[in-house]
Scaffold this motif. Structure first.
Motif, PDB file in Angstrom:
ATOM      1  N   PRO A 106       0.788  -1.323  -0.104  1.00  0.00           N
ATOM      2  CA  PRO A 106       0.096  -0.120  -0.139  1.00  0.00           C
ATOM      3  C   PRO A 106       0.749   1.210   0.052  1.00  0.00           C
ATOM      4  CG  PRO A 106      -1.013  -1.562   1.407  1.00  0.00           C
ATOM      5  CD  PRO A 106       0.475  -2.147   0.916  1.00  0.00           C
ATOM      6  N   ASN A 107       2.080   1.208   0.703  1.00  0.00           N
ATOM      7  CA  ASN A 107       2.885   2.604   0.510  1.00  0.00           C
ATOM      8  C   ASN A 107       3.285   2.550  -0.874  1.00  0.00           C
ATOM      9  OD1 ASN A 107       2.405   3.081   3.277  1.00  0.00           O
ATOM     10  ND2 ASN A 107       4.203   1.680   3.926  1.00  0.00           N
ATOM     11  N   GLU A 108       3.293   1.647  -1.649  1.00  0.00           N
ATOM     12  CA  GLU A 108       4.141   1.690  -2.927  1.00  0.00           C
ATOM     13  C   GLU A 108       3.077   2.312  -3.893  1.00  0.00           C
ATOM     14  OE1 GLU A 108       7.583  -1.617  -3.019  1.00  0.00           O
ATOM     15  OE2 GLU A 108       5.552  -2.149  -3.536  1.00  0.00           O
ATOM     16  N   VAL A 109       1.532   2.182  -3.663  1.00  0.00           N
ATOM     17  CA  VAL A 109       0.772   2.295  -4.458  1.00  0.00           C
ATOM     18  C   VAL A 109       0.423   3.870  -4.451  1.00  0.00           C
ATOM     19  CG1 VAL A 109      -1.811   2.129  -4.843  1.00  0.00           C
ATOM     20  CG2 VAL A 109      -0.440   0.000  -4.192  1.00  0.00           C
ATOM     21  N   LEU A 110       0.106   4.474  -3.365  1.00  0.00           N
ATOM     22  CA  LEU A 110      -0.104   5.941  -3.115  1.00  0.00           C
ATOM     23  C   LEU A 110       1.255   6.326  -2.955  1.00  0.00           C
ATOM     24  CD1 LEU A 110      -2.961   5.855  -0.436  1.00  0.00           C
ATOM     25  CD2 LEU A 110      -3.053   5.968  -2.815  1.00  0.00           C
ATOM     26  N   LEU A 111       1.635   7.446  -4.025  1.00  0.00           N
ATOM     27  CA  LEU A 111       2.936   7.946  -4.087  1.00  0.00           C
ATOM     28  C   LEU A 111       2.832   9.384  -3.349  1.00  0.00           C
ATOM     29  CD1 LEU A 111       3.978   7.443  -7.736  1.00  0.00           C
ATOM     30  CD2 LEU A 111       4.561   5.910  -5.659  1.00  0.00           C
ATOM     31  N   ALA A 112       1.761  10.220  -3.509  1.00  0.00           N
ATOM     32  CA  ALA A 112       1.589  11.481  -3.022  1.00  0.00           C
ATOM     33  C   ALA A 112       0.382  12.028  -3.135  1.00  0.00           C
ATOM     34  CB  ALA A 112       2.779  12.578  -3.604  1.00  0.00           C
ATOM     35  N   PRO A 113      -0.153  12.906  -2.149  1.00  0.00           N
ATOM     36  CA  PRO A 113      -1.527  13.528  -2.349  1.00  0.00           C
ATOM     37  C   PRO A 113      -1.368  14.635  -3.528  1.00  0.00           C
ATOM     38  CG  PRO A 113      -0.464  14.667  -0.451  1.00  0.00           C
ATOM     39  CD  PRO A 113       0.399  13.296  -0.987  1.00  0.00           C
ATOM     40  N   VAL A 114      -2.209  14.779  -4.091  1.00  0.00           N
ATOM     41  CA  VAL A 114      -2.142  16.068  -5.547  1.00  0.00           C
ATOM     42  C   VAL A 114      -2.667  17.250  -4.582  1.00  0.00           C
ATOM     43  CG1 VAL A 114      -3.380  16.617  -7.559  1.00  0.00           C
ATOM     44  CG2 VAL A 114      -2.760  14.508  -7.324  1.00  0.00           C
ATOM     45  N   VAL A 115      -1.690  18.319  -4.584  1.00  0.00           N
ATOM     46  CA  VAL A 115      -2.078  19.569  -3.955  1.00  0.00           C
ATOM     47  C   VAL A 115      -2.311  20.613  -4.951  1.00  0.00           C
ATOM     48  CG1 VAL A 115      -1.095  21.409  -2.514  1.00  0.00           C
ATOM     49  CG2 VAL A 115      -0.659  18.962  -2.051  1.00  0.00           C
ATOM     50  N   SER A 116      -3.644  20.919  -5.293  1.00  0.00           N
ATOM     51  CA  SER A 116      -4.106  22.033  -6.381  1.00  0.00           C
ATOM     52  C   SER A 116      -5.417  22.521  -5.760  1.00  0.00           C
ATOM     53  CB  SER A 116      -4.196  21.465  -7.540  1.00  0.00           C
ATOM     54  OG  SER A 116      -5.350  20.447  -7.570  1.00  0.00           O
ATOM     55  N   GLU A 117      -6.025  23.726  -6.351  1.00  0.00           N
ATOM     56  CA  GLU A 117      -7.211  24.269  -6.025  1.00  0.00           C
ATOM     57  C   GLU A 117      -8.048  23.493  -6.480  1.00  0.00           C
ATOM     58  OE1 GLU A 117      -7.664  28.351  -6.984  1.00  0.00           O
ATOM     59  OE2 GLU A 117      -5.480  28.705  -7.016  1.00  0.00           O
ATOM     60  N   LYS A 118      -8.196  22.789  -7.505  1.00  0.00           N
ATOM     61  CA  LYS A 118      -9.244  21.772  -7.869  1.00  0.00           C
ATOM     62  C   LYS A 118      -9.388  20.577  -6.838  1.00  0.00           C
ATOM     63  CE  LYS A 118     -10.903  19.437 -11.809  1.00  0.00           C
ATOM     64  NZ  LYS A 118     -10.994  19.149 -13.183  1.00  0.00           N
TER      65      LYS A 118
ATOM     66  N   GLY B 173       4.520  11.880 -18.125  1.00  0.00           N
ATOM     67  CA  GLY B 173       2.848  11.702 -17.589  1.00  0.00           C
ATOM     68  C   GLY B 173       3.057  11.025 -16.393  1.00  0.00           C
ATOM     69  N   TRP B 174       1.779  11.003 -15.611  1.00  0.00           N
ATOM     70  CA  TRP B 174       1.532  10.291 -14.431  1.00  0.00           C
ATOM     71  C   TRP B 174       0.364   9.663 -14.174  1.00  0.00           C
ATOM     72  CZ3 TRP B 174      -1.164  13.157 -10.707  1.00  0.00           C
ATOM     73  CH2 TRP B 174      -1.300  14.387 -10.768  1.00  0.00           C
ATOM     74  N   LYS B 175       0.008   9.068 -13.202  1.00  0.00           N
ATOM     75  CA  LYS B 175      -1.393   8.573 -12.921  1.00  0.00           C
ATOM     76  C   LYS B 175      -1.945   9.085 -11.893  1.00  0.00           C
ATOM     77  CE  LYS B 175      -3.264   4.017 -13.975  1.00  0.00           C
ATOM     78  NZ  LYS B 175      -2.925   2.325 -13.934  1.00  0.00           N
ATOM     79  N   LYS B 176      -3.312   9.430 -11.713  1.00  0.00           N
ATOM     80  CA  LYS B 176      -3.965  10.112 -10.822  1.00  0.00           C
ATOM     81  C   LYS B 176      -5.065   9.359 -10.518  1.00  0.00           C
ATOM     82  CE  LYS B 176      -6.099  13.887 -11.551  1.00  0.00           C
ATOM     83  NZ  LYS B 176      -6.243  15.364 -11.688  1.00  0.00           N
ATOM     84  N   ALA B 177      -5.436   9.254  -9.112  1.00  0.00           N
ATOM     85  CA  ALA B 177      -6.772   8.596  -8.484  1.00  0.00           C
ATOM     86  C   ALA B 177      -7.559   9.369  -7.755  1.00  0.00           C
ATOM     87  CB  ALA B 177      -6.397   7.245  -7.786  1.00  0.00           C
ATOM     88  N   ILE B 178      -8.651   9.384  -8.042  1.00  0.00           N
ATOM     89  CA  ILE B 178      -9.738  10.391  -7.289  1.00  0.00           C
ATOM     90  C   ILE B 178     -10.521   9.294  -6.717  1.00  0.00           C
ATOM     91  CG2 ILE B 178     -11.448  12.014  -7.436  1.00  0.00           C
ATOM     92  CD1 ILE B 178     -10.288  13.023 -10.060  1.00  0.00           C
ATOM     93  N   VAL B 179     -10.617   9.272  -5.034  1.00  0.00           N
ATOM     94  CA  VAL B 179     -11.011   8.577  -4.301  1.00  0.00           C
ATOM     95  C   VAL B 179     -11.984   9.114  -3.717  1.00  0.00           C
ATOM     96  CG1 VAL B 179     -10.824   6.974  -2.264  1.00  0.00           C
ATOM     97  CG2 VAL B 179      -8.835   7.369  -4.019  1.00  0.00           C
ATOM     98  N   GLN B 180     -13.432   8.650  -3.650  1.00  0.00           N
ATOM     99  CA  GLN B 180     -14.518   9.009  -3.213  1.00  0.00           C
ATOM    100  C   GLN B 180     -14.904   8.120  -1.751  1.00  0.00           C
ATOM    101  OE1 GLN B 180     -18.187   9.827  -5.467  1.00  0.00           O
ATOM    102  NE2 GLN B 180     -19.321  10.542  -3.494  1.00  0.00           N
ATOM    103  N   LEU B 181     -15.013   8.910  -0.664  1.00  0.00           N
ATOM    104  CA  LEU B 181     -15.267   8.156   0.641  1.00  0.00           C
ATOM    105  C   LEU B 181     -16.761   8.151   0.679  1.00  0.00           C
ATOM    106  CD1 LEU B 181     -12.517   9.554   2.853  1.00  0.00           C
ATOM    107  CD2 LEU B 181     -12.371   7.625   1.416  1.00  0.00           C
ATOM    108  N   ARG B 182     -17.283   7.110   1.730  1.00  0.00           N
ATOM    109  CA  ARG B 182     -18.322   7.021   2.217  1.00  0.00           C
ATOM    110  C   ARG B 182     -18.936   7.968   3.025  1.00  0.00           C
ATOM    111  NH1 ARG B 182     -19.023   0.700   3.832  1.00  0.00           N
ATOM    112  NH2 ARG B 182     -18.335  -0.075   1.459  1.00  0.00           N
ATOM    113  N   ALA B 183     -20.083   8.135   3.172  1.00  0.00           N
ATOM    114  CA  ALA B 183     -20.734   9.271   3.947  1.00  0.00           C
ATOM    115  C   ALA B 183     -20.095   9.489   5.348  1.00  0.00           C
ATOM    116  CB  ALA B 183     -22.434   9.316   3.845  1.00  0.00           C
ATOM    117  N   GLY B 184     -19.875  10.296   5.835  1.00  0.00           N
ATOM    118  CA  GLY B 184     -19.380  10.562   7.361  1.00  0.00           C
ATOM    119  C   GLY B 184     -17.708  10.226   7.374  1.00  0.00           C
ATOM    120  N   GLU B 185     -17.064   9.705   6.390  1.00  0.00           N
ATOM    121  CA  GLU B 185     -15.757   9.364   6.349  1.00  0.00           C
ATOM    122  C   GLU B 185     -14.950  10.626   5.952  1.00  0.00           C
ATOM    123  OE1 GLU B 185     -14.360   6.459   7.518  1.00  0.00           O
ATOM    124  OE2 GLU B 185     -16.100   5.233   7.507  1.00  0.00           O
TER     125      GLU B 185
END
Length: 98
Positions: free
Chosen positions: A5-17, A76-88
């Motif tokens: 799991p530490n190898e899958v997620l490299l960094a958070p994306v820091v941007s206004e969007k 180029g690079w790969k980005k993942a947008i993860v949506q969490l369940r309500a309340g998380e």
């Protein structure tokens, strides 16, 4: 390919969007180029102790750049947008909001 799991997620994306999406419980991460949705889901759930509702993967294309006569490309690079369940929520992102 089995990734830790530490190898899958490299960094958070820091941007206004990406920070505007946090209100909708969506968090953006830069991920390993070989990672797929299931690996991203398992990595986020394990590392942050949350439940994931949906994962979207985007390949950010390489951009041609030029400085004077020298030409090159940004990788180029790969980005993942993860949506969490309500309340998380992920506390890691909450401190940077204004």
């Amino acid at each position: 390919m089995s990734l830790h799991p530490n190898e899958v997620l490299l960094a958070p994306v820091v941007s206004e969007k990406s920070y505007s999406l946090i209100e909708d419980r969506k968090y953006s991460f830069r991920v390993h180029p070989d990672a797929h949705k299931t690996q991203v889901r398992q990595a986020v759930e394990e590392l942050f102790s949350v439940k994931v509702e949906r994962v979207n993967i985007v390949k950010v294309q390489a951009k041609p750049k030029r400085r004077g006569l020298f030409r090159g490309t940004r990788p180029g690079w790969k980005k993942a947008i993860v949506q969490l369940r309500a309340g998380e929520r992920i506390e890691f992102f909450e401190g940077a909001q204004v």
